[in-house]
Design a protein around this motif. Structure first.
Motif, PDB file in Angstrom:
ATOM      1  N   SER A  86       0.459   4.048   1.477  1.00  0.00           N
ATOM      2  CA  SER A  86       0.674   4.678   2.784  1.00  0.00           C
ATOM      3  C   SER A  86       1.837   3.994   3.515  1.00  0.00           C
ATOM      4  N   LYS A  87       1.957   2.714   3.296  1.00  0.00           N
ATOM      5  CA  LYS A  87       3.045   1.936   3.887  1.00  0.00           C
ATOM      6  C   LYS A  87       4.389   2.411   3.321  1.00  0.00           C
ATOM      7  N   GLU A 102       0.840  -1.208   0.000  1.00  0.00           N
ATOM      8  CA  GLU A 102       0.000   0.000   0.000  1.00  0.00           C
ATOM      9  C   GLU A 102       0.866   1.245   0.000  1.00  0.00           C
TER      10      GLU A 102
END
Lengths: 545, 278
Positions: free
Chosen positions: A510-511, A508
């Protein structure tokens, strides 16, 4: 009835005023097809601005004398000429003025003669006249006017009609004369401008000015294949997406429904029809190799066709790119992941073979890519150690001079590609690319498929693991980001100036942002970049240069 | 004395033009509908600020044949010989416009020679400077022309662009198009060859870019004159100047600002190294 019109200066002015007004409407179209001599999309604007200067000067003339008017117009063009097309227009008006010199008014025959003088002057004005441009259109229009005038010198309308018709046909032929236009699938922009200008003149002569208000000039098309830009992109409703892949699959106990479900995960516009012995497959996919490997596990393939759909959606810039990439040395790279493919393309790779870890391309696929490159010398970047042997085999299968720079990872491939020197010889480049390749460290983050222990590092199935330079396990952790950070500590980043993180499909955003922020925090003096790689298999591929 | 004319694509500063008696004909620059004369109606600082901040991408166009004719006419009042040296005709209509201007003076006693420099910006600047110096020494038209032709063959121009974005927007990418839209943060090295822009390669860092620029200087012997072009002041300019000082201690490089006509394509942070050999 024979129409006999004699033009004085005011009428000459109004003819071109109508021509300019008609041209103005065509400016965006003309700009859009401008690829020669410089594809800067301003030919329409330049021609119109030049005509504005012509008309401004014409408006100042009080005399009804046609010679005085033409002189003023030529002066206006001379001072106001913008760009290449403006320079040619200024020569056109200069010739026109010369052609009507000493005359109070002109008839059709004089008009045709003046157009011919304009054509001759336009040719003389250029250091290197090029055919297939507005020069050709001017010349052929003038010639048609002259021929029409020979049979009926009084009829200025039919003379102009003949000129406009010839101009239009001439514009349509420009791609035959000028390869740049042919490759771009367009007609000459300046030629189109001349045609529109003359057509406006004709509307004035015919007294059809009202009709111009609600119409737009037609953009001439060449009718040649490849003129997709003007005629619009194919009208099929399917979404354009990677490679259009078609084949016939023959086997035993085939299950079309299951094949369809499986393929729907690999692409779009999936059509699977057939029975248990024969299945016809159509799919739009970024990974035709994956589709084919899957299909060959079920049976045998026939009538295989793979077409890059981007080819049908080529933009101007990409076409320029193709035109420009006829370099001495071409580079073929084996890459998977849409982002990484884009990275390699944007750095100058001439062809991409889809493939990588667990999906090695065949010798034939690499060979085809090598053959597709318009250069006689080709450097292949396999970007995976399992692909090096196949790439090496290609050398003996082609008449081209092929060298494999044995890059084992994506970062090695990128580093090698960046080191490419367009002015260098094949040998110099291979040397520079191999040196650059060795100067980069690669860390790849994936997950463990089973419990194991390597060099004292205990790994549980499903854990994130970090691999250095495609060989040594350097870290394992439950969290992907943790594995990456730990790996960089172990590997040491002191000598690196640039840390590039290619994030894959399985992670992801955001990761990724979290880990990039942490990297910037830990290594404030390094240049840290995060790029979408879209690669399968690896969450992150990290390059330390 | 032979009079030297060039266009603003040479990046000859007003001071140099005065000192060496060079007439500079401005190119045009348009932001949308509004047109400016390069270096006359718009300053370099104002230009680069607008280039970066405005949505409209400016375009450039050559001076008109009439612009050249009026400059030639003015000069012809006191001079019989003019050499007019311009941007590579593969990059601009300026050369053809100058020929058109020359034609206007056909029949007068002034002799005008229009030359395609096959170069641009600082490279064109060095050629023009060499011509003006020869003219100032009192050389004949033929001698000055020889100097120009020799300089045209011996000027090497390499550039380091912070971004390829502006070159791509203006359609001037030419053979460098294969580098188009690099996804990575790379700087592009370009070289001018046969009057056209060619790619030389890409680098990840400024230091590596400067290494490559200096390689060009090292590969050339008998360097007579060096031009250092920059679009906006950067560390890179200082660092390149320092490196050149140690590499070529006997030469004082001419630092020239890349004007709007070319800055449109190079964008901010561009560096150009022009070298004239013997």
């Amino acid at each position: 009835m024979k129409q006999s019109i004699v033009c004085d200066g005011e009428q000459l002015r109004d003819m071109f005023a109508a021509g300019s007004a008609w041209l103005e409407k065509s400016v965006p179209d003309i700009n859009a097809i401008n690829v020669f001599p410089v594809p800067d999309g301003d030919t329409g604007t330049n021609m119109f601005l030049t005509m504005c200067a012509v008309m401004e000067e014409a408006d100042r003339v009080a005399d009804r004398n046609v010679a005085a008017m033409a002189r003023a117009m030529a002066q206006g063009a001379l001072m106001g000429a913008r760009g290449n097309s403006g320079v040619i227009l200024s020569q056109f008006f200069r010739g026109l003025a010369r052609g009507v010199d000493g005359k109070e008014s002109i008839n059709g025959g004089d008009w045709a003669a003046a157009l011919n003088e304009a054509s001759r002057t336009a040719y003389k004005g250029l250091s290197q006249p090029v055919e297939g441009t507005m020069l050709t259109v001017i010349r052929e229009a003038a010639k048609a006017a002259e021929e029409a005038a020979a049979t009926n010198p009084e009829d200025i309308i039919s003379i102009t009609e003949a000129a406009v018709k010839a101009a239009k046909e001439s514009v349509a032929r420009t791609p035959l004369l000028l390869p740049v236009l042919r490759e771009a699938g367009v007609v000459d922009a300046g030629g189109q401008g001349i045609y529109v200008l003359l057509e406006g003149v004709l509307y004035y002569l015919k007294g059809e000015l009202e009709g111009m208000k609600y119409r737009r000039p037609e953009l001439v098309t060449s009718g040649l294949a490849g003129s997709a830009i003007i005629s619009g992109i194919s009208d099929e409703t399917e979404e354009a997406y990677g490679y259009c892949t078609n084949f016939l699959l023959e086997g035993n106990k085939l299950n079309p429904d299951r094949i369809r479900r499986r393929l729907e995960r690999k692409g779009k516009s999936v059509v699977v029809v057939g029975d248990e012995n024969t299945v016809r497959v159509h799919i739009h996919t970024y990974d035709p190799g994956g589709v084919i490997r899957y299909a060959t596990s079920l049976g045998t393939l026939h009538q295989l066709q793979i077409q890059n759909m981007d080819d049908q959606h080529v933009s101007f810039l990409e076409m320029q790119q193709e035109r420009a990439s006829k370099l001495e040395i071409g580079i073929v790279a084996v890459v998977s992941g849409e982002g990484l493919i884009e990275v390699f393309r944007s750095l100058g790779a001439a062809a991409i073979v889809p493939g990588g870890q667990t999906m090695n391309p065949s010798v034939e696929e690499i060979l085809r890519a090598v053959e597709s490159v318009p250069s006689p010398r080709v450097i292949v970047l396999p970007n995976n150690k399992n692909i090096v042997p196949a790439a090496t085999q290609v050398q003996s299968l082609t008449s081209k001079e092929v060298v494999v720079v044995p890059s084992k990872t994506i970062p090695q491939g990128v580093a090698a590609l960046i080191a490419f020197n367009y002015e260098g010889t094949l040998e110099e480049n291979v040397r520079a690319m191999e040196a650059a390749m060795c100067a980069v460290k690669t860390v790849e983050i994936t997950h463990a498929v089973r419990n194991t222990q390597i060099k004292g590092v205990k790994v549980k199935e499903g854990q994130a693991i970090a691999i250095l330079d495609d060989s040594d396990l350097v870290a394992a952790a439950d969290d992907v980001n943790e594995a990456l950070l730990e790996a960089l500590e172990r590997v040491g980043v002191e000598s690196a100036e640039v840390i590039t993180l290619y994030h894959g499909n399985g992670i992801e955003i955001s990761k990724t942002e979290q880990v990039v922020a942490e990297l910037r925090n830990r290594y404030p003096e390094k240049q840290i970049e995060s790029v979408f790689g879209g690669q399968p298999h690896y969450y992150y591929i990290v390059s330390l240069e | 004395m032979v009079k030297i004319v060039t266009d603003s694509g040479s990046d000859i500063t007003p001071e140099l033009a005065r000192e060496l008696d060079i007439a500079v004909v401005p190119l045009y620059l348009a932001f949308g509908e509004k047109t400016y004369r390069d270096g006359v109606d718009i300053s370099a600082d104002e230009f680069y600020a607008r280039l970066v901040n405005e949505h409209v991408h400016p375009t450039t166009s050559a001076p008109s044949p009439g612009d050249f004719a009026s400059v030639y006419r003015e000069l012809a009042a006191d001079n019989d010989e003019i050499i007019s040296i311009h941007i590579s005709k593969k990059l601009s209509a300026t050369y053809d416009a100058a020929l058109g201007g020359k034609e206007q003076l056909a029949g007068t006693k002034c002799r005008i020679e229009v030359v395609d420099s096959q170069s641009v910006t600082t490279g064109l600047g060095l050629i023009v400077i060499a011509a003006a110096q020869a003219a100032a020494r009192g050389s004949s038209l033929k001698q000055v022309l020889e100097v120009v032709q020799k300089a045209t063959r011996q000027v090497r121009l390499v550039g380091l662009l912070d971004t390829l974005r502006y070159l791509a927007k203006g359609g001037r990418l030419g053979k460098a198009a294969s580098l188009l839209g690099a996804m990575l943060n790379v700087k592009a090295l370009l070289i001018l060859k046969d009057g056209e822009i060619h790619p030389l390669g890409v680098v990840r860092t400024l230091e590596k870019g400067l290494d490559r620029l200096c390689e060009s200087a090292r590969a050339m012997t008998d360097i007579q004159d060096v031009g250092l072009g920059y679009s906006t002041p950067t560390d890179g300019l200082q660092k390149l100047a320092e490196r050149l000082r140690s590499l070529l201690p006997h030469i004082h490089p001419r630092v020239l600002r890349i004007g709007p006509a070319l800055g449109v394509h190079g964008g901010p942070g561009a560096l150009i190294l022009a070298l004239r050999g013997e």
